[in-house]
Scaffold this motif. Structure first.
Motif, PDB file in Angstrom:
ATOM      1  N   ILE A  56      -0.431  -6.437  -4.965  1.00  0.00           N
ATOM      2  CA  ILE A  56      -0.723  -4.992  -5.211  1.00  0.00           C
ATOM      3  C   ILE A  56      -1.834  -5.047  -4.220  1.00  0.00           C
ATOM      4  CG2 ILE A  56      -2.118  -4.313  -6.702  1.00  0.00           C
ATOM      5  CD1 ILE A  56      -1.526  -5.167  -9.113  1.00  0.00           C
ATOM      6  N   ASN A  57      -3.247  -6.292  -4.292  1.00  0.00           N
ATOM      7  CA  ASN A  57      -4.287  -6.084  -2.964  1.00  0.00           C
ATOM      8  C   ASN A  57      -3.750  -5.488  -1.433  1.00  0.00           C
ATOM      9  OD1 ASN A  57      -5.944  -6.040  -4.316  1.00  0.00           O
ATOM     10  ND2 ASN A  57      -6.239  -8.554  -4.892  1.00  0.00           N
ATOM     11  N   GLY A  58      -2.452  -6.147  -1.525  1.00  0.00           N
ATOM     12  CA  GLY A  58      -2.041  -5.546  -0.185  1.00  0.00           C
ATOM     13  C   GLY A  58      -1.573  -4.506   0.126  1.00  0.00           C
ATOM     14  N   VAL A  59      -0.728  -3.867  -0.807  1.00  0.00           N
ATOM     15  CA  VAL A  59      -0.377  -2.101  -1.032  1.00  0.00           C
ATOM     16  C   VAL A  59      -1.413  -1.481  -0.796  1.00  0.00           C
ATOM     17  CG1 VAL A  59       0.778  -0.192  -2.383  1.00  0.00           C
ATOM     18  CG2 VAL A  59       1.830  -2.977  -1.862  1.00  0.00           C
ATOM     19  N   TYR A  60      -2.151  -1.804  -1.335  1.00  0.00           N
ATOM     20  CA  TYR A  60      -3.601  -1.198  -2.019  1.00  0.00           C
ATOM     21  C   TYR A  60      -4.511  -0.562  -0.222  1.00  0.00           C
ATOM     22  CZ  TYR A  60      -8.280   0.724  -3.350  1.00  0.00           C
ATOM     23  OH  TYR A  60      -9.321   1.798  -3.539  1.00  0.00           O
ATOM     24  N   THR A  61      -4.618  -1.944   0.171  1.00  0.00           N
ATOM     25  CA  THR A  61      -5.524  -2.037   1.754  1.00  0.00           C
ATOM     26  C   THR A  61      -4.526  -1.542   3.320  1.00  0.00           C
ATOM     27  OG1 THR A  61      -5.056  -4.119   1.951  1.00  0.00           O
ATOM     28  CG2 THR A  61      -7.309  -3.837   0.846  1.00  0.00           C
ATOM     29  N   SER A  62      -2.976  -1.217   2.140  1.00  0.00           N
ATOM     30  CA  SER A  62      -2.980  -0.497   3.898  1.00  0.00           C
ATOM     31  C   SER A  62      -1.755   0.361   3.793  1.00  0.00           C
ATOM     32  CB  SER A  62      -1.237  -2.340   4.376  1.00  0.00           C
ATOM     33  OG  SER A  62      -0.678  -2.165   2.896  1.00  0.00           O
ATOM     34  N   ASN A  63      -1.037   1.742   4.554  1.00  0.00           N
ATOM     35  CA  ASN A  63      -0.723   2.589   3.817  1.00  0.00           C
ATOM     36  C   ASN A  63       1.247   2.399   4.047  1.00  0.00           C
ATOM     37  OD1 ASN A  63      -3.205   3.733   4.094  1.00  0.00           O
ATOM     38  ND2 ASN A  63      -3.421   4.483   6.415  1.00  0.00           N
ATOM     39  N   ASP A  64       1.404   3.225   2.863  1.00  0.00           N
ATOM     40  CA  ASP A  64       2.696   3.020   2.996  1.00  0.00           C
ATOM     41  C   ASP A  64       4.075   1.587   2.823  1.00  0.00           C
ATOM     42  OD1 ASP A  64       2.515   6.148   2.899  1.00  0.00           O
ATOM     43  OD2 ASP A  64       3.451   5.669   4.986  1.00  0.00           O
ATOM     44  N   SER A  65       3.277   0.912   2.326  1.00  0.00           N
ATOM     45  CA  SER A  65       4.143  -0.450   2.682  1.00  0.00           C
ATOM     46  C   SER A  65       4.521  -0.715   1.293  1.00  0.00           C
ATOM     47  CB  SER A  65       2.809  -1.332   2.820  1.00  0.00           C
ATOM     48  OG  SER A  65       1.395  -1.207   2.111  1.00  0.00           O
ATOM     49  N   VAL A  66       5.286  -1.522   1.269  1.00  0.00           N
ATOM     50  CA  VAL A  66       5.952  -2.065   0.469  1.00  0.00           C
ATOM     51  C   VAL A  66       5.813  -3.841  -0.023  1.00  0.00           C
ATOM     52  CG1 VAL A  66       8.215  -2.934  -1.175  1.00  0.00           C
ATOM     53  CG2 VAL A  66       7.306  -0.375  -0.074  1.00  0.00           C
ATOM     54  N   PHE A  67       5.794  -4.026  -0.413  1.00  0.00           N
ATOM     55  CA  PHE A  67       5.666  -5.612  -0.842  1.00  0.00           C
ATOM     56  C   PHE A  67       6.408  -6.282  -2.104  1.00  0.00           C
ATOM     57  CE2 PHE A  67       1.679  -7.514   1.616  1.00  0.00           C
ATOM     58  CZ  PHE A  67       1.508  -6.855   2.162  1.00  0.00           C
ATOM     59  N   THR A  68       7.140  -6.970  -1.800  1.00  0.00           N
ATOM     60  CA  THR A  68       7.858  -7.841  -2.856  1.00  0.00           C
ATOM     61  C   THR A  68       8.174  -9.957  -2.703  1.00  0.00           C
ATOM     62  OG1 THR A  68       9.747  -6.296  -1.939  1.00  0.00           O
ATOM     63  CG2 THR A  68      10.476  -8.484  -2.530  1.00  0.00           C
ATOM     64  N   GLU A  69       7.767 -10.077  -4.261  1.00  0.00           N
ATOM     65  CA  GLU A  69       7.687 -11.301  -3.849  1.00  0.00           C
ATOM     66  C   GLU A  69       7.848 -11.697  -5.263  1.00  0.00           C
ATOM     67  OE1 GLU A  69       5.463 -13.236  -2.099  1.00  0.00           O
ATOM     68  OE2 GLU A  69       3.927 -11.597  -1.199  1.00  0.00           O
ATOM     69  N   ILE A  70       8.340 -13.013  -5.666  1.00  0.00           N
ATOM     70  CA  ILE A  70       8.755 -13.411  -6.802  1.00  0.00           C
ATOM     71  C   ILE A  70       7.755 -14.169  -7.455  1.00  0.00           C
ATOM     72  CG2 ILE A  70      11.024 -15.859  -6.991  1.00  0.00           C
ATOM     73  CD1 ILE A  70      11.541 -13.026  -5.241  1.00  0.00           C
ATOM     74  N   VAL A  71       8.598 -14.763  -8.699  1.00  0.00           N
ATOM     75  CA  VAL A  71       7.969 -15.113  -9.547  1.00  0.00           C
ATOM     76  C   VAL A  71       8.711 -16.009 -10.611  1.00  0.00           C
ATOM     77  CG1 VAL A  71       5.450 -13.199  -9.075  1.00  0.00           C
ATOM     78  CG2 VAL A  71       7.034 -12.885 -11.087  1.00  0.00           C
ATOM     79  N   ALA A 120      11.745 -10.770  -9.067  1.00  0.00           N
ATOM     80  CA  ALA A 120      11.914  -9.948  -7.901  1.00  0.00           C
ATOM     81  C   ALA A 120      10.418  -9.352  -8.150  1.00  0.00           C
ATOM     82  CB  ALA A 120      11.964  -9.554  -6.753  1.00  0.00           C
ATOM     83  N   VAL A 121       9.106  -8.805  -7.846  1.00  0.00           N
ATOM     84  CA  VAL A 121       8.020  -8.086  -8.095  1.00  0.00           C
ATOM     85  C   VAL A 121       8.028  -7.247  -7.051  1.00  0.00           C
ATOM     86  CG1 VAL A 121       5.272  -7.489  -8.606  1.00  0.00           C
ATOM     87  CG2 VAL A 121       6.954 -10.174  -9.865  1.00  0.00           C
ATOM     88  N   ILE A 122       8.243  -5.971  -7.002  1.00  0.00           N
ATOM     89  CA  ILE A 122       8.401  -4.679  -6.044  1.00  0.00           C
ATOM     90  C   ILE A 122       6.716  -4.296  -6.155  1.00  0.00           C
ATOM     91  CG2 ILE A 122       9.612  -3.589  -4.920  1.00  0.00           C
ATOM     92  CD1 ILE A 122      12.124  -4.842  -6.200  1.00  0.00           C
ATOM     93  N   VAL A 123       6.035  -4.669  -4.978  1.00  0.00           N
ATOM     94  CA  VAL A 123       4.435  -3.352  -5.698  1.00  0.00           C
ATOM     95  C   VAL A 123       4.943  -2.498  -4.118  1.00  0.00           C
ATOM     96  CG1 VAL A 123       1.858  -3.605  -5.283  1.00  0.00           C
ATOM     97  CG2 VAL A 123       3.443  -5.457  -6.362  1.00  0.00           C
ATOM     98  N   GLU A 124       4.641  -1.081  -4.875  1.00  0.00           N
ATOM     99  CA  GLU A 124       4.841   0.010  -3.715  1.00  0.00           C
ATOM    100  C   GLU A 124       3.902   1.226  -4.650  1.00  0.00           C
ATOM    101  OE1 GLU A 124       9.098   0.818  -3.700  1.00  0.00           O
ATOM    102  OE2 GLU A 124       9.131   1.789  -6.126  1.00  0.00           O
ATOM    103  N   ARG A 125       3.657   2.192  -3.225  1.00  0.00           N
ATOM    104  CA  ARG A 125       2.778   3.216  -3.707  1.00  0.00           C
ATOM    105  C   ARG A 125       3.911   4.127  -3.835  1.00  0.00           C
ATOM    106  NH1 ARG A 125      -2.191   4.384  -0.808  1.00  0.00           N
ATOM    107  NH2 ARG A 125      -2.021   2.345   0.350  1.00  0.00           N
ATOM    108  N   GLY A 126       3.829   4.897  -5.250  1.00  0.00           N
ATOM    109  CA  GLY A 126       4.275   5.604  -5.712  1.00  0.00           C
ATOM    110  C   GLY A 126       3.367   6.822  -5.942  1.00  0.00           C
TER     111      GLY A 126
END
Length: 148
Positions: A56-71, A120-126
């Motif tokens: 979430i912090n990664g998407v918030y601080t960068s523009n038009d990014s998507v982060f995918t992580e596995i939990v 897979a947790v996918i955090v993106e701007r929407g």
């Protein structure tokens, strides 16, 4: 005849010791097993919380990014985004326990319950703030709208 009495006496004492040892041993193992299981659950919650908050912090601080992580969780778990916290709840021997991690961007999402397994947790701007789970695919979408 004297030897006969000694053998019976030793047999009775041995049987009592075996029963005592069996009961004591199971009582000693059970708390240790519960502690190990609780530690595993809390470790998975902490790791999941950190991974999701970093995304979430990664998407918030960068523009038009998507982060995918596995939990990954070995039991069912709950996810809540509350104010500026990511909260993950797991069931341990004392009841439900929540682990928190701070994020730079927060919103209210309510509590979402998930089963065990890898996600897979996918955090993106929407366009809006929301948490969506894709049924059967084990994907969790977290959409944030920092501009809105």
């Amino acid at each position: 005849m004297r030897g006969q009495g000694s053998i019976e006496y030793l047999s009775i004492i041995s049987a009592v010791f075996v029963i005592f040892a069996a009961v004591t041993f199971t009582q000693m193992i059970s708390p240790g097993s519960n502690l190990a299981d609780d530690t595993e659950q809390l470790g998975q919650a902490r790791a999941g919380c950190d991974v999701i908050s970093d995304a979430i912090n990664g998407v918030y601080t960068s523009n038009d990014s998507v982060f995918t992580e596995i939990v990954e969780f070995s039991r069912s778990w709950s996810l809540q985004l509350e104010n500026d916290n990511v909260r993950i709840g797991v069931e341990i021997s004392d009841g439900m326990t929540w682990v928190d991690s701070n994020v730079k961007y927060g919103f209210e999402s309510g509590v979402h319950d998930f089963g065990s397994g890898s996600y897979a947790v996918i955090v993106e701007r929407g366009d809006s703030d929301e948490v969506v789970m894709m049924d059967g695919e084990k994907k969790i979408f977290i959409r944030i709208n920092p501009g809105g």
